[in-house]
Scaffold this active site. Structure first.
Site, PDB file in Angstrom:
ATOM      1  N   THR A 179       1.283  -1.317   0.288  1.00 27.63           N
ATOM      2  CA  THR A 179       0.120   0.057   0.160  1.00 27.63           C
ATOM      3  C   THR A 179       0.504   1.480   0.212  1.00 27.63           C
ATOM      4  O   THR A 179       1.482   1.248   0.688  1.00 27.63           O
ATOM      5  CB  THR A 179      -1.176  -0.300   0.571  1.00 27.63           C
ATOM      6  OG1 THR A 179      -1.382  -1.011   1.263  1.00 27.63           O
ATOM      7  CG2 THR A 179      -1.537   1.214   1.508  1.00 27.63           C
ATOM      8  N   ARG A 207     -13.759  -7.822  -0.401  1.00 32.47           N
ATOM      9  CA  ARG A 207     -13.375  -7.303   0.755  1.00 32.47           C
ATOM     10  C   ARG A 207     -12.237  -6.208   0.873  1.00 32.47           C
ATOM     11  O   ARG A 207     -11.947  -6.098  -0.009  1.00 32.47           O
ATOM     12  CB  ARG A 207     -11.905  -8.431   1.401  1.00 32.47           C
ATOM     13  CG  ARG A 207     -11.447  -7.704   2.717  1.00 32.47           C
ATOM     14  CD  ARG A 207     -10.104  -7.041   1.682  1.00 32.47           C
ATOM     15  NE  ARG A 207      -9.146  -6.501   3.428  1.00 32.47           N
ATOM     16  CZ  ARG A 207      -8.121  -6.065   3.340  1.00 32.47           C
ATOM     17  NH1 ARG A 207      -7.844  -5.640   2.718  1.00 32.47           N
ATOM     18  NH2 ARG A 207      -8.163  -5.526   4.336  1.00 32.47           N
ATOM     19  N   ASP A 210      -9.257  -0.866   5.058  1.00 27.38           N
ATOM     20  CA  ASP A 210      -8.682   0.347   6.122  1.00 27.38           C
ATOM     21  C   ASP A 210      -8.128   0.869   5.445  1.00 27.38           C
ATOM     22  O   ASP A 210      -8.963   1.718   5.208  1.00 27.38           O
ATOM     23  CB  ASP A 210      -7.999  -0.096   7.102  1.00 27.38           C
ATOM     24  CG  ASP A 210      -6.478   0.035   6.306  1.00 27.38           C
ATOM     25  OD1 ASP A 210      -6.253  -0.486   5.769  1.00 27.38           O
ATOM     26  OD2 ASP A 210      -5.513   0.498   7.322  1.00 27.38           O
ATOM     27  N   THR A 230      -0.515   1.792   6.946  1.00 29.66           N
ATOM     28  CA  THR A 230      -0.294   0.535   5.587  1.00 29.66           C
ATOM     29  C   THR A 230      -0.662  -0.544   7.051  1.00 29.66           C
ATOM     30  O   THR A 230       0.789   0.256   7.755  1.00 29.66           O
ATOM     31  CB  THR A 230       0.903   0.288   5.324  1.00 29.66           C
ATOM     32  OG1 THR A 230       0.893  -1.068   4.537  1.00 29.66           O
ATOM     33  CG2 THR A 230       1.473   1.481   5.881  1.00 29.66           C
ATOM     34  N   GLY A 231      -1.104  -1.779   6.297  1.00 31.45           N
ATOM     35  CA  GLY A 231      -0.132  -2.974   7.352  1.00 31.45           C
ATOM     36  C   GLY A 231      -2.221  -4.203   7.118  1.00 31.45           C
ATOM     37  O   GLY A 231      -2.480  -3.419   6.171  1.00 31.45           O
TER      38      GLY A 231
HETATM   39  N1  ASP Z   1      -4.196  -1.923   4.931  1.00 32.36           N
HETATM   40  C1  ASP Z   1      -4.157  -2.627   3.580  1.00 32.36           C
HETATM   41  C2  ASP Z   1      -5.323  -2.624   3.598  1.00 32.36           C
HETATM   42  O1  ASP Z   1      -5.447  -4.055   4.259  1.00 32.36           O
HETATM   43  C3  ASP Z   1      -3.114  -3.871   2.658  1.00 32.36           C
HETATM   44  C4  ASP Z   1      -1.601  -2.744   3.179  1.00 32.36           C
HETATM   45  O2  ASP Z   1      -1.215  -1.777   3.753  1.00 32.36           O
HETATM   46  O3  ASP Z   1      -0.271  -3.088   2.354  1.00 32.36           O
HETATM   47  O4  ASP Z   1      -6.233  -3.288   2.378  1.00 32.36           O
END
Ligand code: ASP
Length: 311
Positions: A179, A207, A210, A230-231
């Site tokens: 992300t 799906r 966040d 991000t996460g």
């Molecule tokens: N936060 C993002 C999600 O859950 C994924 C990511 O940060 O890479 O869609």
């Protein structure tokens, strides 16, 4: 535009997660650093010219969406059906206006579409087919499925294809981070944040993470700060992570560092919230923090430019 006076600051990220430093070749590391630097510089150029924080974050995120290196726009991960469904959000702190798109396909720059949702509709989030129809109506750039094909992301998907496992792309195989996001303070004292993602590998049922949810993965308020996360999205949603940083500052009077530390190191870990966030406050102070091995990140503030991956 009124004369610009205050300090400007900008930060970008390209995802946070479990990264094995030994898996990153010098060539790859150079490529990541180069595109992070380009993104933060392009955004900073907008601010240096007296432009708005919202233009700066959109500009920076577009650069990151256009490279296959990150899980957003062109480099978006594969869903269980072998498609690419992207989420993005943008928010401005002066009037709390925001726009977002979720589960949108074939849009070259989802952050630009999120901006149009903010500016051209009375809504905050458009999703799926409706978001695509809106993209068509607004004549934004669209791309064929081949544009979004990346061998590495395809390989990541093959590892879990047919199973119910969903994976953060940062924490698998080739360890590509994910992300992308940007936060900025402009010379007029306004803050803005933007986040864009392909979500998680092998995701099903449209799906949504966040990133496009205002207050969870993205938030900006001139009273306090601008945040892009991000996460593991589900944890960031449950923690209402981005808004929580703002709330800790506003209601508890904490500094940006203190508020970010509580959210990243105390609130997210018990929810399996692996990841991090980038933040800038109304004085141009930048905090880039994460509770995992690394986060692709860059910033330009009064101290100059800085790019980092690991701690
Ligand atoms: N936060 C993002 C999600 O859950 C994924 C990511 O940060 O890479 O869609």
């Amino acid at each position: 535009m009124t004369a610009a006076q205050g300090p400007v600051a900008i930060a970008v990220h390209g995802g946070a997660g479990t990264l094995d430093p030994s898996a990153l070749t010098p060539e790859k590391e150079a490529a990541y650093r180069s595109v992070l630097s380009t993104a933060v510089r392009r955004g900073h150029a907008v601010l240096a010219a007296g432009g708005s924080a919202i233009d700066a974050v959109e500009t920076a995120v577009r650069v990151l969406e256009d490279t296959p290196l990150f899980n957003a726009g062109r480099g978006s991960v594969f869903t269980a059906e072998g498609t690419h469904e992207m989420d993005a959000a943008i928010m401005q702190g002066n009037d709390l206006r925001a726009g977002a798109v979720a589960s949108v396909q074939n849009v070259k720059n989802p952050v630009g579409l999120a901006r149009l949702v903010m500016e051209k509709t009375d809504h905050v989030i458009l999703s799926g087919w409706g978001a695509f129809e809106f993209a068509h109506q607004q004549k934004v750039a669209l791309e064929d499925d081949e544009y979004f094909f990346d061998q590495l992301r395809h390989d990541q998907w093959q590892e879990v294809r047919g199973s119910t496992e969903v994976r953060l792309d940062h924490s698998t195989g080739e360890k590509k981070f994910g992300t992308v996001g940007a936060v900025a303070l402009d010379a007029h004292g306004h803050l803005a944040a933007a986040t864009s993602t392909g979500g998680m590998t092998n995701k099903r049922f449209q799906r949504i993470g966040d990133s496009p949810v205002i207050g969870a993965g993205t938030y900006a308020n001139d009273a306090t700060c601008a945040i892009s996360c991000t996460g593991n999205g589900e944890a960031f949603l449950r923690a209402v992570a981005a808004h929580d940083v703002h709330a800790l500052m506003l209601y508890k009077g904490l500094s940006l560092e203190e508020a970010v530390h509580i959210v990243v190191h105390e609130k997210l870990p018990p929810l399996d919230g692996e990841g991090g966030l980038i933040a800038v406050d109304k004085n141009g102070r930048i905090v880039l923090d994460f509770n995992c091995i690394g986060m692709y990140r860059a910033r330009i503030d009064a101290e100059g430019e800085w790019v980092g991956i690991f701690r």
